[in-house]
Design an enzyme around this catalytic site. Structure first.
Site, PDB file in Angstrom:
ATOM      1  N   GLY A 163      21.294  73.621  60.363  1.00 19.97           N
ATOM      2  CA  GLY A 163      20.861  74.952  59.981  1.00 19.97           C
ATOM      3  C   GLY A 163      19.554  75.385  60.624  1.00 19.97           C
ATOM      4  N   LYS A 200      19.213  66.476  75.388  1.00 18.02           N
ATOM      5  CA  LYS A 200      18.966  67.287  76.570  1.00 18.02           C
ATOM      6  C   LYS A 200      19.329  68.734  76.257  1.00 18.02           C
ATOM      7  CE  LYS A 200      18.457  68.373  80.970  1.00 18.02           C
ATOM      8  NZ  LYS A 200      17.102  68.509  81.525  1.00 18.02           N
ATOM      9  N   ILE A 202      20.913  72.078  77.164  1.00 19.23           N
ATOM     10  CA  ILE A 202      21.886  72.648  78.094  1.00 19.23           C
ATOM     11  C   ILE A 202      21.622  74.151  78.143  1.00 19.23           C
ATOM     12  CG2 ILE A 202      24.330  73.087  78.532  1.00 19.23           C
ATOM     13  CD1 ILE A 202      24.938  70.468  77.079  1.00 19.23           C
ATOM     14  N   LYS A 236      22.477  82.025  62.990  1.00 19.55           N
ATOM     15  CA  LYS A 236      23.404  82.985  63.581  1.00 19.55           C
ATOM     16  C   LYS A 236      23.216  84.391  63.004  1.00 19.55           C
ATOM     17  CE  LYS A 236      26.433  79.016  63.672  1.00 19.55           C
ATOM     18  NZ  LYS A 236      27.454  78.288  62.899  1.00 19.55           N
ATOM     19  N   GLU A 274      31.126  71.966  65.858  1.00 19.94           N
ATOM     20  CA  GLU A 274      30.291  72.834  66.674  1.00 19.94           C
ATOM     21  C   GLU A 274      30.091  72.213  68.057  1.00 19.94           C
ATOM     22  OE1 GLU A 274      26.683  73.894  64.673  1.00 19.94           O
ATOM     23  OE2 GLU A 274      27.773  75.201  63.278  1.00 19.94           O
ATOM     24  N   ARG A 291      31.982  71.610  55.501  1.00 22.85           N
ATOM     25  CA  ARG A 291      32.015  72.610  54.434  1.00 22.85           C
ATOM     26  C   ARG A 291      32.593  73.895  54.993  1.00 22.85           C
ATOM     27  NH1 ARG A 291      28.095  75.915  56.391  1.00 22.85           N
ATOM     28  NH2 ARG A 291      26.292  74.947  57.403  1.00 22.85           N
ATOM     29  N   VAL A 294      29.513  80.199  56.677  1.00 22.15           N
ATOM     30  CA  VAL A 294      29.231  81.602  56.362  1.00 22.15           C
ATOM     31  C   VAL A 294      30.206  82.518  57.097  1.00 22.15           C
ATOM     32  CG1 VAL A 294      27.484  83.431  56.515  1.00 22.15           C
ATOM     33  CG2 VAL A 294      26.779  81.081  56.000  1.00 22.15           C
TER      34      VAL A 294
END
Length: 453
Positions: A163, A200, A202, A236, A274, A291, A294
């Site tokens: 988060g 690293k 990206i 986000k 992700e 989970r 959102v």
């Protein structure tokens, strides 16, 4: 199917879960702090229990209070929503020990995937590409040595959570010690564990995630991707599906990787893998969110699935209709997060009283919210006011519909992210689909809503 379920959350996600339970014919029991006595989720539920004072640590994060609420009201299961205790393995075990079904993955899977170093090892074993990086480092000197080997810039990340908490980008060696101390302190405050690891950076990169549903009968259903690259401070602001960065071959490779990983770790219920997608189209695993997300409505509008309903059905032992790939997938969906924040002050939280709230209406517009005229946005919890989720036949049409929805939204009383969202939708980068996770940082000077931030 369950008869009664405790909803261990608040705000728009509690409203969302209660509505799904009612559609399944299941009674919903709400919990609330003293700050949420008159909240919408409390009024919608069949029963409610006050679990403590306003601070989350004394209410929504109190495992004993939540277990007691479930037991005294005769609940059979607990839905955690997102945030709060949704990824807390100790809470899952407390539910299991008290004969309550936790609507989510098992505690053992959550513990394994919550340990970022172990999660990376598991993903490697499942044949999922990884971002180059380390396991947990012993301190800033080890982090510096690892960063010099990986090559700057690097990212310091909290081992115990996500988060955006406990996360710092380090551009050069001289900045590492200070960044390490700040990230470790933030991680310890958020998760009770200041351990960090190094990755690293990206760049430029896209943040793309794959939604999965896994039942107890061996079915793994991948539900497509969500593009989440418009972010501030790793949080986000806009999500969309499908991602304009992926072609069919890349999409299938990412969904296949998520399916392999789900089977390898024995995942159950809803989860999100992700990934970072590099400029060359290659993708690398970041983390698993064990989970509901959102941004789950984006997937719902494209696939026609009700992810919350499926969560409850899976937890009750029912099978998915099938495994493989969810489909058909239709149209393009965009989610806009309306937060009580002041973009001109670095998106600082802006609690206050909502004097007027009139959501946009019309075809292809969904609004997930808990606010009404007179709702107080308190400083104790997340700043999310509402999610505007738009769907239309194409990305171009969805953008125009999203612009219309923002124009129609009436929200008075607190600063919000509405204007900056409108400016992002109007930007050349977003319209072209050629943007990255650094978009807001790079475009800030050109967006009037961010002036002075």
């Amino acid at each position: 199917m369950f008869n009664r379920v405790l909803v261990a959350n608040r705000g728009e996600i509690a409203v969302r879960v209660i509505r799904a339970l009612h559609e399944l014919g299941v009674e919903a029991v709400a919990v609330h702090s003293t700050a949420d006595e008159q909240a919408l989720h409390v009024r919608l539920a069949d029963n409610s229990v006050r679990i403590g004072p306003a601070p989350a640590a004394e209410s929504y994060l109190s495992v004993p209070a939540l277990i007691a609420a479930a037991e005294t009201t005769g609940c059979e299961a607990v839905h955690p929503g997102y945030g709060f205790l949704s990824e807390n393995a100790g809470f899952v075990r407390a539910c299991e020990e008290n004969d309550l079904v936790f609507i989510g993955p098992p505690a053992e899977v959550m513990e394994r995937m919550g340990d970022k170093a172990r999660a990376k090892a598991e993903m490697h074993a499942a044949g999922v590409p990884l971002v180059p990086g380390t396991n947990v480092v012993a301190g800033p000197e080890d982090a510096l040595a690892a960063a010099e080997e990986l090559g700057f810039p690097v990212l310091l990340k909290a081992a115990a959570g996500g988060g955006g908490k406990g996360m710092r980008v380090v551009i050069e060696p001289s900045a590492l010690h200070g960044a390490y101390e700040r990230a470790a302190a933030e991680a310890h405050a958020a998760f009770g564990d200041g351990s960090l690891y190094v990755e690293k950076v990206i760049a430029p990169a896209r943040h793309v995630e794959i939604q999965v549903l896994c039942d107890h009968h061996g079915n793994v259903l991948t539900c497509g991707e969500r593009e989440c690259s418009v972010q501030r401070r790793h949080q986000k602001l806009i999500e969309e599906s499908p991602s304009p960065a992926l072609d069919d071959e890349q999409r299938e490779a990412m969904e296949a990787a998520a399916e392999r990983a789900s089977r390898h770790i024995g995942y159950r219920n809803a989860g999100t893998f992700e990934f970072l997608v590099g400029p060359d189209g290659s993708f690398s695993f970041i983390e698993l969110n064990a989970r509901l997300q959102v941004e789950h409505p984006v997937t719902e509008l494209v696939t026609g699935l009700d992810l919350v309903r499926e969560q409850v059905r899976i937890a009750a032992g029912e099978p998915l209709g099938h495994g493989g790939r969810a489909g058909p997938r239709n149209g393009h969906a965009i989610e806009l997060r309306i937060n009580a924040e002041d973009p001109a002050r670095g998106f600082a939280p802006a609690p206050g009283r909502i004097e007027r709230f009139r959501p946009p209406l019309g075809p292809g517009i969904r609004v997930d919210t808990f606010v009404e005229d007179g709702t107080t946005i308190t400083p104790y919890y997340d700043s999310l006011i509402a999610k505007l989720i738009i769907v239309d036949a194409s990305r171009r049409l969805a953008i125009e519909r999203a612009r219309r929805a923002l124009r129609e939204l009436e929200l008075e009383g607190v600063p919000t992210t509405r204007e900056v969202l409108a400016e992002i939708l109007d930007s050349d980068e977003f319209r072209s689909g050629e943007y990255s996770t650094s978009f807001l940082e790079e475009a800030g000077a050109r967006l009037p809503a961010l002036a002075g931030s």
